[in-house]
Design a protein around this motif. Structure first.
Motif, PDB file in Angstrom:
ATOM      1  N   ASP A 117       0.840  -1.199   0.000  1.00  0.00           N
ATOM      2  CA  ASP A 117       0.000   0.000   0.000  1.00  0.00           C
ATOM      3  C   ASP A 117       0.876   1.250   0.000  1.00  0.00           C
ATOM      4  N   THR A 118       1.935   1.220   0.805  1.00  0.00           N
ATOM      5  CA  THR A 118       2.859   2.355   0.846  1.00  0.00           C
ATOM      6  C   THR A 118       3.516   2.566  -0.516  1.00  0.00           C
ATOM      7  N   ALA A 119       3.979   1.466  -1.114  1.00  0.00           N
ATOM      8  CA  ALA A 119       4.605   1.573  -2.433  1.00  0.00           C
ATOM      9  C   ALA A 119       3.597   2.056  -3.471  1.00  0.00           C
ATOM     10  N   GLY A 120       2.371   1.553  -3.393  1.00  0.00           N
ATOM     11  CA  GLY A 120       1.351   1.916  -4.372  1.00  0.00           C
ATOM     12  C   GLY A 120       0.938   3.367  -4.305  1.00  0.00           C
ATOM     13  N   GLN A 121       1.127   3.999  -3.161  1.00  0.00           N
ATOM     14  CA  GLN A 121       0.811   5.417  -3.029  1.00  0.00           C
ATOM     15  C   GLN A 121       1.899   6.311  -3.601  1.00  0.00           C
ATOM     16  N   ARG A 122       2.921   5.650  -4.189  1.00  0.00           N
ATOM     17  CA  ARG A 122       4.016   6.355  -4.868  1.00  0.00           C
ATOM     18  C   ARG A 122       4.752   7.296  -3.928  1.00  0.00           C
ATOM     19  N   GLN A 123       4.979   6.830  -2.715  1.00  0.00           N
ATOM     20  CA  GLN A 123       5.728   7.628  -1.756  1.00  0.00           C
ATOM     21  C   GLN A 123       7.232   7.374  -1.861  1.00  0.00           C
ATOM     22  N   CYS A 124       7.639   6.636  -2.897  1.00  0.00           N
ATOM     23  CA  CYS A 124       9.053   6.301  -3.073  1.00  0.00           C
ATOM     24  C   CYS A 124       9.424   6.450  -4.550  1.00  0.00           C
ATOM     25  N   GLN A 125      10.717   6.681  -4.811  1.00  0.00           N
ATOM     26  CA  GLN A 125      11.183   6.762  -6.197  1.00  0.00           C
ATOM     27  C   GLN A 125      11.067   5.415  -6.885  1.00  0.00           C
ATOM     28  N   HIS A 126      11.474   4.376  -6.191  1.00  0.00           N
ATOM     29  CA  HIS A 126      11.367   3.003  -6.682  1.00  0.00           C
ATOM     30  C   HIS A 126      11.005   2.113  -5.501  1.00  0.00           C
ATOM     31  N   ALA A 127      10.443   0.951  -5.803  1.00  0.00           N
ATOM     32  CA  ALA A 127      10.252  -0.085  -4.796  1.00  0.00           C
ATOM     33  C   ALA A 127      10.842  -1.375  -5.368  1.00  0.00           C
ATOM     34  N   VAL A 128      11.657  -2.055  -4.563  1.00  0.00           N
ATOM     35  CA  VAL A 128      12.398  -3.234  -5.003  1.00  0.00           C
ATOM     36  C   VAL A 128      12.168  -4.362  -4.001  1.00  0.00           C
ATOM     37  N   VAL A 129      12.063  -5.592  -4.500  1.00  0.00           N
ATOM     38  CA  VAL A 129      11.873  -6.760  -3.646  1.00  0.00           C
ATOM     39  C   VAL A 129      13.107  -7.637  -3.679  1.00  0.00           C
ATOM     40  N   PHE A 130      13.524  -8.107  -2.507  1.00  0.00           N
ATOM     41  CA  PHE A 130      14.536  -9.151  -2.362  1.00  0.00           C
ATOM     42  C   PHE A 130      13.862 -10.389  -1.786  1.00  0.00           C
ATOM     43  N   GLN A 131      14.058 -11.535  -2.412  1.00  0.00           N
ATOM     44  CA  GLN A 131      13.590 -12.799  -1.857  1.00  0.00           C
ATOM     45  C   GLN A 131      14.475 -13.911  -2.390  1.00  0.00           C
ATOM     46  N   HIS A 132      14.661 -14.952  -1.606  1.00  0.00           N
ATOM     47  CA  HIS A 132      15.610 -15.985  -2.004  1.00  0.00           C
ATOM     48  C   HIS A 132      15.117 -16.785  -3.209  1.00  0.00           C
ATOM     49  N   ILE A 133      13.901 -17.297  -3.157  1.00  0.00           N
ATOM     50  CA  ILE A 133      13.373 -18.114  -4.252  1.00  0.00           C
ATOM     51  C   ILE A 133      12.785 -17.207  -5.325  1.00  0.00           C
ATOM     52  N   PRO A 134      13.181 -17.365  -6.579  1.00  0.00           N
ATOM     53  CA  PRO A 134      12.623 -16.523  -7.639  1.00  0.00           C
ATOM     54  C   PRO A 134      11.131 -16.786  -7.855  1.00  0.00           C
ATOM     55  N   LEU A 135      10.433 -15.757  -8.309  1.00  0.00           N
ATOM     56  CA  LEU A 135       9.068 -15.983  -8.786  1.00  0.00           C
ATOM     57  C   LEU A 135       9.105 -16.977  -9.942  1.00  0.00           C
ATOM     58  N   PHE A 136       9.993 -16.722 -10.886  1.00  0.00           N
ATOM     59  CA  PHE A 136      10.192 -17.602 -12.043  1.00  0.00           C
ATOM     60  C   PHE A 136      11.625 -17.458 -12.510  1.00  0.00           C
ATOM     61  N   LEU A 137      12.063 -18.406 -13.325  1.00  0.00           N
ATOM     62  CA  LEU A 137      13.440 -18.399 -13.827  1.00  0.00           C
ATOM     63  C   LEU A 137      13.561 -17.715 -15.182  1.00  0.00           C
ATOM     64  N   GLU A 138      12.552 -17.896 -16.030  1.00  0.00           N
ATOM     65  CA  GLU A 138      12.580 -17.286 -17.362  1.00  0.00           C
ATOM     66  C   GLU A 138      11.230 -16.707 -17.756  1.00  0.00           C
ATOM     67  N   SER A 139      10.143 -17.395 -17.394  1.00  0.00           N
ATOM     68  CA  SER A 139       8.812 -16.989 -17.843  1.00  0.00           C
ATOM     69  C   SER A 139       7.795 -17.205 -16.731  1.00  0.00           C
ATOM     70  N   ILE A 140       6.834 -16.308 -16.641  1.00  0.00           N
ATOM     71  CA  ILE A 140       5.773 -16.428 -15.643  1.00  0.00           C
ATOM     72  C   ILE A 140       4.967 -17.709 -15.834  1.00  0.00           C
ATOM     73  N   ASP A 141       4.966 -18.264 -17.065  1.00  0.00           N
ATOM     74  CA  ASP A 141       4.162 -19.446 -17.382  1.00  0.00           C
ATOM     75  C   ASP A 141       4.946 -20.750 -17.350  1.00  0.00           C
ATOM     76  N   GLU A 142       6.203 -20.711 -16.929  1.00  0.00           N
ATOM     77  CA  GLU A 142       7.012 -21.928 -16.918  1.00  0.00           C
ATOM     78  C   GLU A 142       6.464 -22.945 -15.912  1.00  0.00           C
ATOM     79  N   ASP A 143       6.890 -24.190 -16.064  1.00  0.00           N
ATOM     80  CA  ASP A 143       6.436 -25.251 -15.170  1.00  0.00           C
ATOM     81  C   ASP A 143       6.980 -25.038 -13.756  1.00  0.00           C
TER      82      ASP A 143
END
Length: 240
Positions: A117-143
């Motif tokens: 919500d804070t990021a969505g209100q555009r109170q920052c220049q950028h918003a970045v996420v760090f997490q160990h496991i990737p969302l995906f390796l190459e494509s959102i639709d990969e197995d």
């Protein structure tokens, strides 16, 4: 996982601190002490941001394994600001398998909604996420794979990130360089300083954040030792 320059302060984010798994694994205590000894040698002007991973918490984390991490290294998920940039650090093990600690996942989910919500209100220049496991390796639709999040989870998370204006997610876990783009969201997967599972060499990713964009490049340790960071990236750092 990554090193990024923001607001004149260099933060080094590292995914997965140890090799030995929790629950009394052999050598875990010795590995913890070794790493703490090495990290004490890092310049005090360089804040360290540690990102929890599967070897820290287990592939299916428990309240006990998460408590151990918190006692040793600090929070397993948190946010911080640097140079007008909002950084969100997630416990991605809770996104992969929270069957043994559902209440802790719910707590992170509630916290994340507030942060987005804070990021969505555009109170920052950028918003970045760090997490160990990737969302995906190459494509959102990969197995589904050991090295990515399940399709249902990755799509839900990616859409939430996009709605909040997040444009980059930095991960590790794969021990190879990879990544792709989903709509306007960059998924950046960095290889490791240590064990390599592909053809990449031991190295790290340098990320420079400016008011307009986020630029990142992976450097082998040999490249950094012999030539250092390239001039165009250093010029961007000097302008900040």
């Amino acid at each position: 996982m990554a090193a990024e320059q923001a607001g004149g302060a260099l933060h080094r984010a590292q995914g997965r601190t140890l090799d030995a798994f929790p629950a009394g694994a052999p050598w875990r205590r010795e590995q913890t002490e070794d790493l703490q000894r090495v990290l004490r040698r890092v310049d005090n002007d360089i804040p360290l941001v540690l990102v929890s991973g599967n070897h820290d918490l287990g592939n299916a984390p428990t309240p006990e394994s998460i408590a151990e991490f918190q006692q040793t290294w600090g929070d397993d998920y948190f946010s911080f600001w640097a140079g007008g940039v909002l950084f969100l650090v997630l416990n991605s093990q809770l996104l992969a398998d929270a069957s043994r600690c559902p209440a802790l996942k719910q707590a992170q989910d509630r916290w994340l909604e507030q942060q987005l919500d804070t990021a969505g209100q555009r109170q920052c220049q950028h918003a970045v996420v760090f997490q160990h496991i990737p969302l995906f390796l190459e494509s959102i639709d990969e197995d589904d794979d050991y090295f990515n999040l399940s399709k249902a989870v990755r799509k839900e998370m990616a859409d939430k990130f996009l709605k909040a204006g997040i444009r980059a997610v930095f991960s590790g876990h794969y021990h190879r360089n990879a990544g792709g783009t989903y709509k306007k969201l960059d998924m950046v997967v960095s290889s490791a300083l240590g064990c390599q599972l592909g053809k990449d060499t031991h190295g790290l990713r340098v990320v420079v954040v400016t008011a307009e964009k986020i630029i990142h490049r992976y450097y082998s340790l040999d490249e950094l030792s012999e030539r250092g960071i390239e001039d165009d990236l250093m010029d961007l750092v000097k302008k900040k």
